[in-house]
Every structure is written in C-alpha cells, then in structure tokens.
Scaffold this motif. Sequence first.
Motif, short mmCIF file in Angstrom:
data_model
loop_
_atom_site.label_atom_id
_atom_site.label_comp_id
_atom_site.label_asym_id
_atom_site.label_seq_id
_atom_site.Cartn_x
_atom_site.Cartn_y
_atom_site.Cartn_z
N ALA A 296 0.83 -1.21 0.00
CA ALA A 296 0.00 0.00 0.00
C ALA A 296 0.86 1.26 0.00
CB ALA A 296 -0.93 -0.01 1.21
N LEU A 297 1.92 1.26 0.79
CA LEU A 297 2.79 2.44 0.86
C LEU A 297 3.50 2.69 -0.46
CD1 LEU A 297 3.88 4.71 2.56
CD2 LEU A 297 5.55 3.13 3.53
N LEU A 298 3.97 1.66 -1.09
CA LEU A 298 4.61 1.83 -2.40
C LEU A 298 3.59 2.32 -3.43
CD1 LEU A 298 7.11 1.54 -4.19
CD2 LEU A 298 6.42 -0.82 -4.62
N THR A 299 2.39 1.75 -3.42
CA THR A 299 1.35 2.15 -4.36
C THR A 299 0.95 3.61 -4.16
OG1 THR A 299 0.52 -0.11 -4.45
CG2 THR A 299 -0.99 1.63 -5.17
N VAL A 300 0.75 4.00 -2.93
CA VAL A 300 0.36 5.38 -2.63
C VAL A 300 1.46 6.35 -3.05
CG1 VAL A 300 -0.02 6.96 -0.70
CG2 VAL A 300 -1.31 4.86 -0.83
N THR A 301 2.71 5.97 -2.85
CA THR A 301 3.82 6.84 -3.25
C THR A 301 3.87 7.00 -4.77
OG1 THR A 301 5.06 6.20 -1.28
CG2 THR A 301 6.31 7.19 -3.07
N VAL A 302 3.65 5.92 -5.49
CA VAL A 302 3.62 6.00 -6.96
C VAL A 302 2.43 6.85 -7.41
CG1 VAL A 302 3.25 4.65 -9.07
CG2 VAL A 302 4.88 3.86 -7.34
N LEU A 303 1.28 6.68 -6.78
CA LEU A 303 0.12 7.52 -7.11
C LEU A 303 0.40 8.99 -6.82
CD1 LEU A 303 -2.87 5.34 -5.83
CD2 LEU A 303 -2.24 5.83 -8.20
N ASN A 304 1.09 9.25 -5.74
CA ASN A 304 1.46 10.63 -5.40
C ASN A 304 2.37 11.21 -6.48
OD1 ASN A 304 1.70 13.02 -4.00
ND2 ASN A 304 3.07 12.21 -2.45
N LEU A 305 3.33 10.42 -6.93
CA LEU A 305 4.23 10.87 -8.00
C LEU A 305 3.44 11.18 -9.27
CD1 LEU A 305 7.17 11.34 -8.88
CD2 LEU A 305 7.26 8.94 -9.50
N LEU A 306 2.49 10.31 -9.60
CA LEU A 306 1.65 10.55 -10.78
C LEU A 306 0.77 11.79 -10.60
CD1 LEU A 306 0.57 6.88 -11.61
CD2 LEU A 306 2.23 8.31 -12.84
N ALA A 307 0.24 11.98 -9.41
CA ALA A 307 -0.61 13.15 -9.15
C ALA A 307 0.19 14.44 -9.25
CB ALA A 307 -1.26 13.02 -7.76
N VAL A 308 1.40 14.43 -8.73
CA VAL A 308 2.25 15.62 -8.82
C VAL A 308 2.60 15.90 -10.28
CG1 VAL A 308 4.54 16.54 -8.23
CG2 VAL A 308 3.15 15.42 -6.48
N SER A 309 2.86 14.86 -11.04
CA SER A 309 3.12 15.03 -12.48
C SER A 309 1.91 15.64 -13.17
CB SER A 309 3.47 13.69 -13.12
OG SER A 309 4.62 13.14 -12.52
N ALA A 310 0.72 15.19 -12.80
CA ALA A 310 -0.50 15.73 -13.39
C ALA A 310 -0.68 17.20 -13.04
CB ALA A 310 -1.71 14.92 -12.92
N VAL A 311 -0.32 17.59 -11.83
CA VAL A 311 -0.41 19.00 -11.44
C VAL A 311 0.52 19.84 -12.31
CG1 VAL A 311 0.10 20.64 -9.58
CG2 VAL A 311 -1.16 18.55 -9.07
N TRP A 312 1.73 19.37 -12.53
CA TRP A 312 2.66 20.13 -13.36
C TRP A 312 2.21 20.17 -14.82
CZ3 TRP A 312 6.53 23.42 -12.46
CH2 TRP A 312 6.97 23.55 -11.15
N ILE A 313 1.67 19.08 -15.31
CA ILE A 313 1.16 19.07 -16.69
C ILE A 313 -0.01 20.05 -16.82
CG2 ILE A 313 -0.08 17.65 -18.40
CD1 ILE A 313 1.74 15.31 -17.47
N ALA A 314 -0.89 20.05 -15.84
CA ALA A 314 -2.03 20.98 -15.86
C ALA A 314 -1.54 22.42 -15.79
CB ALA A 314 -2.96 20.68 -14.70
N ARG A 315 -0.50 22.67 -15.03
CA ARG A 315 0.05 24.02 -14.91
C ARG A 315 0.55 24.50 -16.26
NH1 ARG A 315 4.58 26.68 -14.89
NH2 ARG A 315 4.96 28.39 -13.47
N ILE A 316 1.19 23.60 -17.00
CA ILE A 316 1.78 23.98 -18.28
C ILE A 316 0.71 24.16 -19.36
CG2 ILE A 316 3.27 23.15 -20.17
CD1 ILE A 316 4.94 21.76 -17.94
N PHE A 317 -0.23 23.22 -19.46
CA PHE A 317 -1.18 23.22 -20.58
C PHE A 317 -2.51 23.90 -20.28
CE2 PHE A 317 1.58 19.55 -21.57
CZ PHE A 317 2.05 19.99 -22.80
#
Length: 164
Positions: A35-56
């Motif tokens: 669960a901890l590994l999965t949540v960390t990967v999801l967090n990484l993906l969510a942060v990437s999505a925030v940056w993508i949204a910021r750019i586009f």
Amino acid sequence: MQDGDHQRDPGARELPSAIHLLKQLAGRLHYLRSALLTVTVLNLLAVSAVWIARIFYPGSKEILLIVPSLTVAAGLLAASMFEEDRRRSNSLFEEISDEVQWFIAPTAGGTTSPVHRPPLDVRFALRDSFEASHLPLVPGQRGPVVYSVGNLLLMAVAAVAVII
C-alpha cells in the motif's frame, strides 16, 4: 519440538499462539508495504498531473492539490501503521527466537540436533516476518521515514506548481 517440551517449559505452550500472531503481523506488513509503495507511486503521478495541468491549462489549479494531499495523508498513515506493526513484529520475532533457542541443543560436533530442530512452519514464520519488515526500494529501519519524507517532498513540489 516434542510433546514433553511443553511440560518442561510453560512458555512452549504459548508458542503456537505467538507464531499465529507473528503470521498475522507479517501478512499485515506485506499489505502495508504494498500500500505504501502504491500510494507513493500515485502521489508521484498526481504531482506530475499538477505540473502538466500548470503547463497546458493555466488558471485555477488549487483543486488539483486534492489528490496529492490525499495520497500524502494515506502515505503518512500507511508509514506510521507499518512502523508500529514492524516494531510489534520485531519484538515478537525476538521472543519466539529466544523461545525456540531453548529447544535447539548443539551436539558434540557443534551442529544442531535434528531432533530439536524447530518445525518448518516456525522457521517459515520467522523468515517471512523478517522479510515483511523491510520496505521495497528502501530496506532497513528508516524505510518508513524515507517514504514519509519523500511523499511530503512530492506534496511540496505540487504546491510549488500551484503557487508559481
């Protein structure tokens, strides 16, 4: 262990229930580490999505911090639960190991007598508990701290994307 061992040592009667508890804790640790590994990967993906949204998609992005915030909270909760269960598991591991040591008698040649060798399920429970107490990618006792700090840093990176 043999049946007569229970009469010599009252602690031997408690060994099966202790092993059962250790198996339960090991199962929970396996779940929490996944669960901890999965949540960390999801967090990484969510942060990437925030940056993508910021750019586009310029505009209000505060709503995008909800997912990273939830994944950070879940990660911190999983890390603290993992650490608590890891400590309990390690304590129980030590007690069971000490108890089993009473029944292992070295022979004249220095080897362990097969008559007093711990049963396979005891050895497997101890090994599984040991393996489950280490997080993936960050083995050792500091693993939960590293995951927690990593998740918090990812949240900070997401916040920077929204602020600037």
